[in-house]
Scaffold this motif. Structure first.
Motif, PDB file in Angstrom:
ATOM      1  N   PRO A 446      41.839  48.503 117.641  1.00 17.94           N
ATOM      2  CA  PRO A 446      42.566  48.866 118.874  1.00 17.94           C
ATOM      3  C   PRO A 446      43.653  49.908 118.645  1.00 17.94           C
ATOM      4  O   PRO A 446      44.008  50.639 119.580  1.00 17.94           O
ATOM      5  CB  PRO A 446      43.143  47.535 119.350  1.00 17.94           C
ATOM      6  N   TRP A 447      44.175  49.997 117.427  1.00 12.98           N
ATOM      7  CA  TRP A 447      45.160  51.048 117.160  1.00 12.98           C
ATOM      8  C   TRP A 447      44.505  52.421 117.208  1.00 12.98           C
ATOM      9  O   TRP A 447      45.069  53.374 117.722  1.00 12.98           O
ATOM     10  CB  TRP A 447      45.830  50.811 115.795  1.00 12.98           C
ATOM     11  N   ILE A 448      43.296  52.518 116.659  1.00 11.85           N
ATOM     12  CA  ILE A 448      42.568  53.787 116.734  1.00 11.85           C
ATOM     13  C   ILE A 448      42.196  54.095 118.180  1.00 11.85           C
ATOM     14  O   ILE A 448      42.360  55.220 118.666  1.00 11.85           O
ATOM     15  CB  ILE A 448      41.310  53.729 115.836  1.00 11.85           C
ATOM     16  N   ASN A 449      41.717  53.103 118.888  1.00 11.48           N
ATOM     17  CA  ASN A 449      41.327  53.338 120.285  1.00 11.48           C
ATOM     18  C   ASN A 449      42.513  53.797 121.122  1.00 11.48           C
ATOM     19  O   ASN A 449      42.373  54.631 122.022  1.00 11.48           O
ATOM     20  CB  ASN A 449      40.707  52.081 120.885  1.00 11.48           C
ATOM     21  N   GLY A 450      43.682  53.275 120.818  1.00  9.76           N
ATOM     22  CA  GLY A 450      44.856  53.698 121.564  1.00  9.76           C
ATOM     23  C   GLY A 450      45.172  55.175 121.388  1.00  9.76           C
ATOM     24  O   GLY A 450      45.745  55.808 122.286  1.00  9.76           O
ATOM     25  N   LEU A 451      44.797  55.719 120.248  1.00 12.58           N
ATOM     26  CA  LEU A 451      45.001  57.155 120.021  1.00 12.58           C
ATOM     27  C   LEU A 451      44.038  58.000 120.843  1.00 12.58           C
ATOM     28  O   LEU A 451      44.231  59.207 120.964  1.00 12.58           O
ATOM     29  CB  LEU A 451      44.805  57.485 118.531  1.00 12.58           C
ATOM     30  N   LEU A 452      43.008  57.379 121.377  1.00 13.11           N
ATOM     31  CA  LEU A 452      41.945  58.131 122.042  1.00 13.11           C
ATOM     32  C   LEU A 452      42.047  58.100 123.564  1.00 13.11           C
ATOM     33  O   LEU A 452      41.219  58.696 124.243  1.00 13.11           O
ATOM     34  CB  LEU A 452      40.576  57.577 121.616  1.00 13.11           C
ATOM     35  N   LEU A 453      43.025  57.385 124.110  1.00  9.36           N
ATOM     36  CA  LEU A 453      43.162  57.332 125.573  1.00  9.36           C
ATOM     37  C   LEU A 453      44.073  58.472 126.019  1.00  9.36           C
ATOM     38  O   LEU A 453      45.261  58.491 125.680  1.00  9.36           O
ATOM     39  CB  LEU A 453      43.740  55.996 126.029  1.00  9.36           C
ATOM     40  N   PRO A 454      43.540  59.408 126.763  1.00  8.79           N
ATOM     41  CA  PRO A 454      44.359  60.559 127.175  1.00  8.79           C
ATOM     42  C   PRO A 454      45.539  60.151 128.054  1.00  8.79           C
ATOM     43  O   PRO A 454      45.520  59.120 128.730  1.00  8.79           O
ATOM     44  CB  PRO A 454      43.370  61.436 127.947  1.00  8.79           C
ATOM     45  N   ALA A 455      46.549  61.006 128.064  1.00  8.88           N
ATOM     46  CA  ALA A 455      47.770  60.717 128.822  1.00  8.88           C
ATOM     47  C   ALA A 455      47.484  60.579 130.312  1.00  8.88           C
ATOM     48  O   ALA A 455      48.117  59.782 131.004  1.00  8.88           O
ATOM     49  CB  ALA A 455      48.804  61.808 128.579  1.00  8.88           C
ATOM     50  N   ALA A 456      46.539  61.352 130.821  1.00  9.80           N
ATOM     51  CA  ALA A 456      46.253  61.277 132.263  1.00  9.80           C
ATOM     52  C   ALA A 456      45.810  59.868 132.646  1.00  9.80           C
ATOM     53  O   ALA A 456      46.200  59.326 133.689  1.00  9.80           O
ATOM     54  CB  ALA A 456      45.170  62.289 132.639  1.00  9.80           C
ATOM     55  N   GLU A 457      44.982  59.272 131.801  1.00 12.90           N
ATOM     56  CA  GLU A 457      44.520  57.925 132.103  1.00 12.90           C
ATOM     57  C   GLU A 457      45.652  56.909 131.925  1.00 12.90           C
ATOM     58  O   GLU A 457      45.725  55.913 132.646  1.00 12.90           O
ATOM     59  CB  GLU A 457      43.330  57.549 131.212  1.00 12.90           C
ATOM     60  N   TYR A 458      46.523  57.141 130.964  1.00  7.98           N
ATOM     61  CA  TYR A 458      47.671  56.237 130.808  1.00  7.98           C
ATOM     62  C   TYR A 458      48.547  56.282 132.064  1.00  7.98           C
ATOM     63  O   TYR A 458      48.991  55.244 132.572  1.00  7.98           O
ATOM     64  CB  TYR A 458      48.498  56.603 129.574  1.00  7.98           C
ATOM     65  N   VAL A 459      48.775  57.487 132.578  1.00  9.55           N
ATOM     66  CA  VAL A 459      49.587  57.612 133.792  1.00  9.55           C
ATOM     67  C   VAL A 459      48.880  56.945 134.968  1.00  9.55           C
ATOM     68  O   VAL A 459      49.484  56.207 135.747  1.00  9.55           O
ATOM     69  CB  VAL A 459      49.882  59.099 134.088  1.00  9.55           C
ATOM     70  N   ARG A 460      47.588  57.180 135.063  1.00  8.45           N
ATOM     71  CA  ARG A 460      46.852  56.563 136.180  1.00  8.45           C
ATOM     72  C   ARG A 460      46.875  55.032 136.049  1.00  8.45           C
ATOM     73  O   ARG A 460      47.037  54.313 137.038  1.00  8.45           O
ATOM     74  CB  ARG A 460      45.415  57.088 136.226  1.00  8.45           C
ATOM     75  N   GLY A 461      46.730  54.561 134.846  1.00  7.31           N
ATOM     76  CA  GLY A 461      46.804  53.114 134.640  1.00  7.31           C
ATOM     77  C   GLY A 461      48.172  52.568 135.004  1.00  7.31           C
ATOM     78  O   GLY A 461      48.297  51.431 135.487  1.00  7.31           O
ATOM     79  N   SER A 462      49.194  53.373 134.792  1.00  7.72           N
ATOM     80  CA  SER A 462      50.544  52.932 135.134  1.00  7.72           C
ATOM     81  C   SER A 462      50.781  52.968 136.636  1.00  7.72           C
ATOM     82  O   SER A 462      51.593  52.205 137.162  1.00  7.72           O
ATOM     83  CB  SER A 462      51.576  53.809 134.406  1.00  7.72           C
ATOM     84  N   ARG A 463      50.074  53.836 137.339  1.00  8.93           N
ATOM     85  CA  ARG A 463      50.121  53.780 138.799  1.00  8.93           C
ATOM     86  C   ARG A 463      49.412  52.517 139.288  1.00  8.93           C
ATOM     87  O   ARG A 463      49.846  51.873 140.244  1.00  8.93           O
ATOM     88  CB  ARG A 463      49.449  55.011 139.400  1.00  8.93           C
ATOM     89  N   ALA A 464      48.333  52.191 138.602  1.00  7.06           N
ATOM     90  CA  ALA A 464      47.557  51.014 139.010  1.00  7.06           C
ATOM     91  C   ALA A 464      48.378  49.739 138.878  1.00  7.06           C
ATOM     92  O   ALA A 464      48.195  48.794 139.636  1.00  7.06           O
ATOM     93  CB  ALA A 464      46.285  50.918 138.175  1.00  7.06           C
ATOM     94  N   ARG A 465      49.287  49.703 137.894  1.00  5.58           N
ATOM     95  CA  ARG A 465      50.102  48.494 137.733  1.00  5.58           C
ATOM     96  C   ARG A 465      50.895  48.198 139.008  1.00  5.58           C
ATOM     97  O   ARG A 465      51.047  47.047 139.410  1.00  5.58           O
ATOM     98  CB  ARG A 465      51.083  48.673 136.577  1.00  5.58           C
ATOM     99  N   LEU A 466      51.432  49.250 139.600  1.00  3.27           N
ATOM    100  CA  LEU A 466      52.234  49.026 140.802  1.00  3.27           C
ATOM    101  C   LEU A 466      51.362  48.588 141.972  1.00  3.27           C
ATOM    102  O   LEU A 466      51.758  47.724 142.762  1.00  3.27           O
ATOM    103  CB  LEU A 466      53.012  50.298 141.162  1.00  3.27           C
ATOM    104  N   VAL A 467      50.159  49.168 142.060  1.00  2.97           N
ATOM    105  CA  VAL A 467      49.232  48.731 143.110  1.00  2.97           C
ATOM    106  C   VAL A 467      48.917  47.257 142.942  1.00  2.97           C
ATOM    107  O   VAL A 467      48.953  46.471 143.895  1.00  2.97           O
ATOM    108  CB  VAL A 467      47.929  49.565 143.052  1.00  2.97           C
TER     109      VAL A 467
END
Lengths: 591, 94
Positions: A446-467
């Motif tokens: 999972p540490w390697i996989n975390g390096l592979l998630l682009p910032a755009a998806e991290y931001v979108r995922g963080s928008r999803a948290r509020l939803v």
């Protein structure tokens, strides 16, 4: 049956029953008898209303040395305060159990016997009045403990000795608690307790001879230490179930508070946004006592600032608190039940399909559990226990409310949105990843996989948290006060509080009773509602009073899937090769 | 003029990529960061981690998670990113 019924134990201890079983009414007095709780002033402290006559109790009975470790945290605190038990004898009793049994349980990776006894002597000499004076605790090994090695069971921190205490441990220490030792955990707080290379360490206290019975993770050693009576209570951290899962697995009451309620300063991070420190305890009263001390603003952790005042958790668990009446709204507490909670499980195919060895369990959906007949029987028993639990609460006056899932629950609580946390851990440990990926041992993926998630998806995922949070607040908590949960991840994702507690037992492949756990969630910073309802439930039930028998009283069952941990009888030794956790098994065992 | 935020909706990403494309992506990304998987054994089930299993995990992750997150569409005027939603709810309670 290999089990200790604590109610019978208490009946034997007539004097204790009469004098030392701390009722919530007296807990307020305990908490306020000595120094003020560390941290900030509590708003609306009903505990302060503890009348002096509540402290006038019949002469205390002295439990036998072998019975000292049966005391709950609150009972021990009260006996210590009244001078009916000494801190040294209590610490010695716990150290004796650790010395006798921990080679089998492997709940601790460090035991600080000499320091603990020295602290106990000081406590007895000074007769401090802080609420936990002389009470021995086990602390998860990702909490900084000044001068004591803090490894998180990882290669990265194997020689790390912090020079200060984590804020939450410092508060417990300032309240008089004594450190017995640091507990085994999944490496860097992933999976169940193991060495960095994945060799299993810690046993489930209810099945100490069976490595196929998970202790729950990652706060495995913290749970085993308390369940096996090797500590009065313990601390854990939860990013993906690591307090509630081991609590459920070992018959404990564990509370994962709302993000920010307990400071994360001085705790080795797994993520920034989902790590939650909290207690694993023998019952809701003990959990309230621990949380009351651990919680509060900390200038060293901005996440803990600007929040609602810490409620009076001890007041919430008082017998006269009207726990099943909502304290602010009035009327019955409403318990929401989400779809599927009471669904009868489908029988597995016969024979159950073998697991596919090529399945990468960090895949496109939550990892599948092999549904053996034994697993199916446990699912059936779990649904029955849930029915009983809800019926009990309804009889006690709670209102049970059937709910639908929030609009986008399925998508936003999926494995993929759960993965939004991964870049946080990769960033935290980036220097170590660049230095040598072998430092991460079995939990590297999972540490390697975390390096592979682009910032755009991290931001979108963080928008999803509020939803997700808005939908939970608008569509769930508009209709109920507490809600059933079957997995910790959704509320971990948005930082909401959860409580895990025992609701029954089932005899599975080990031939011994194993706890079945329940889990409720609540609105932000409503831990007092969770504690109040579960304390009331525990006054009406006895699941939380049951204790596992010692390893010497248990015999390994024949023909169980994982094989026995060792021979029957009183040997404290254990197999040296108990097996390894799967590299891709993280999500099943918590983090 | 502010638009009324549309409710999120889910669509399906259907991009198919090969293992070779993913391997190149993974190796390039890790090389840019200075993370070296070659110190791991190539294929050793007895090792805590090996290159084969790590790459398999990474490929599966890339085939599932980024696309699934991207597929969940928001109106541009929809919610701002919030990494501490529970705290924000308390801070905004007034």
């Amino acid at each position: 049956m290999g089990e200790v019924n604590r109610r019978r134990f208490l009946e034997r201890m007539t004097a204790l029953t009469a004098t030392a079983v701390a009722t919530p009414a007296t807990l307020g007095a305990i908490a306020n008898a000595g120094s003020r709780f560390p941290g900030e002033t509590r708003a609306g402290s009903r505990a302060a209303a503890g009348r002096p006559d509540e402290l006038k109790l019949p002469p205390a009975g002295r439990p036998q040395p072998a019975e000292l470790t049966e005391l709950t945290l609150a009972e021990a605190a009260r006996l210590l305060r009244d001078g009916d038990v000494g801190a040294v004898e209590l610490v010695e009793a716990y150290l004796a159990r650790i010395g006798r049994w921990d080679a089998r349980y492997q709940a601790f990776n460090t035991v600080v016997s000499r320091d603990a006894l020295e602290a106990a002597r000081t406590a007895d000499r000074t007769r401090g009045r802080a609420p936990l004076t002389g009470v021995p605790l086990a602390i998860k090994d990702n909490y900084f403990t000044a001068g004591v090695r803090t490894t998180a069971n990882s290669f990265i921190f194997e020689d790390f000795v912090p020079d200060f205490d984590a804020t939450s441990w410092a508060r417990l220490r300032d309240a008089g608690a004594i450190l017995l030792g640091k507990t085994q955990m999944g490496p860097l707080a992933t999976t169940a307790a193991s060495t960095p290379t994945g060799e299993r360490t810690t046993a489930n206290a209810w099945a100490p001879h069976h490595d196929d019975v998970s202790p729950g993770g990652s706060s495995s050693g913290s749970a085993t230490a308390v369940a096996a009576r090797m500590a009065a209570s313990s601390t854990g951290t939860q990013t993906g179930g690591s307090i509630t899962n081991p609590s459920n697995a070992q018959g404990l009451t564990g509370i994962k508070p709302t993000m920010g309620r307990v400071s994360l300063h001085g705790i080795l991070p797994l993520t920034y946004t989902r790590d939650h420190p909290g207690p694993l305890a023998r019952d809701a009263v003990d959990a309230a006592l621990m949380l009351q001390i651990m919680a509060g603003p900390d200038p060293a952790d901005p996440r803990s600032l600007g929040l609602p005042p810490v409620p009076d958790y001890l007041g919430a668990v008082r017998e006269d608190a009207g726990a099943l009446t909502h304290p602010e709204r009035g009327g019955a507490v409403r318990i929401g039940v989400l779809p599927g909670f009471l669904d009868e499980p489908e029988p597995p195919e016969d024979p159950a399909p073998d697991p596919d060895p090529d399945i990468d369990r960090i895949g496109s959906s939550f990892p599948r559990r092999e549904r053996t007949q034994a697993a199916y029987r446990r699912e059936v028993a779990t649904v029955e226990a849930r029915r009983r639990m809800l019926a009990t609460l309804e009889e006690m006056g709670a209102e049970i409310v059937a709910l639908d899932f929030p609009t986008h629950w399925e998508a936003l609580t999926s494995f993929n949105f759960n993965n939004v946390r991964l870049p946080e851990r990769s960033e935290i440990f980036l220097e170590h990843l660049r230095d040598d990926v072998r430092k991460f041992g079995v939990s590297l993926a999972p540490w390697i996989n975390g390096l592979l998630l682009p910032a755009a998806e991290y931001v979108r995922g963080s928008r999803a948290r509020l939803v997700l949070l808005r939908e939970v607040l608008d569509e769930v908590f508009a209709r109920c006060d507490l809600v059933t949960q079957t997995a910790p991840f959704p509320f971990d994702m948005v930082g909401l509080p959860l409580i895990g507690f025992p609701i029954g037992f089932e005899t599975g492949s080990t031939g011994y009773p194993r706890p079945i756990g329940g889990m409720f969630g609540a609105e932000p910073y409503a831990e007092h509602h969770l504690l109040a309802v579960i304390a009331a439930y525990q006054r009406a039930t006895d699941w939380h009073l049951r204790r596992p028998a010692d390893p010497g009283e248990l015999r390994p069952a024949e023909g169980n899937g994982g094989g026995p941990r060792g021979g029957a009888g009183g040997s404290a030794g254990r197999d040296r090769s108990p097996g390894r956790y799967d590299l891709f098994d993280v999500m099943e065992r918590g983090e | 003029m502010a638009r009324r935020p549309a409710p999120p909706r889910s669509v399906t990403s259907s991009q198919e990529v090969t293992d070779e494309q993913l391997d190149a992506y993974i190796h390039t990304r890790l090389a840019l960061l200075g993370v070296d998987l070659s110190v791991l054994p190539a294929d050793d089930e007895d090792a805590p981690a090996d290159q084969r299993r790590i790459m398999a995990s990474a490929r599966r992750f890339l085939r599932s998670t980024p696309g699934a997150i991207a597929d969940f569409e928001f109106d541009p005027m929809g919610p701002a990113p919030v990494i501490y939603p529970a705290e924000v709810s308390a801070w905004n309670r007034g």
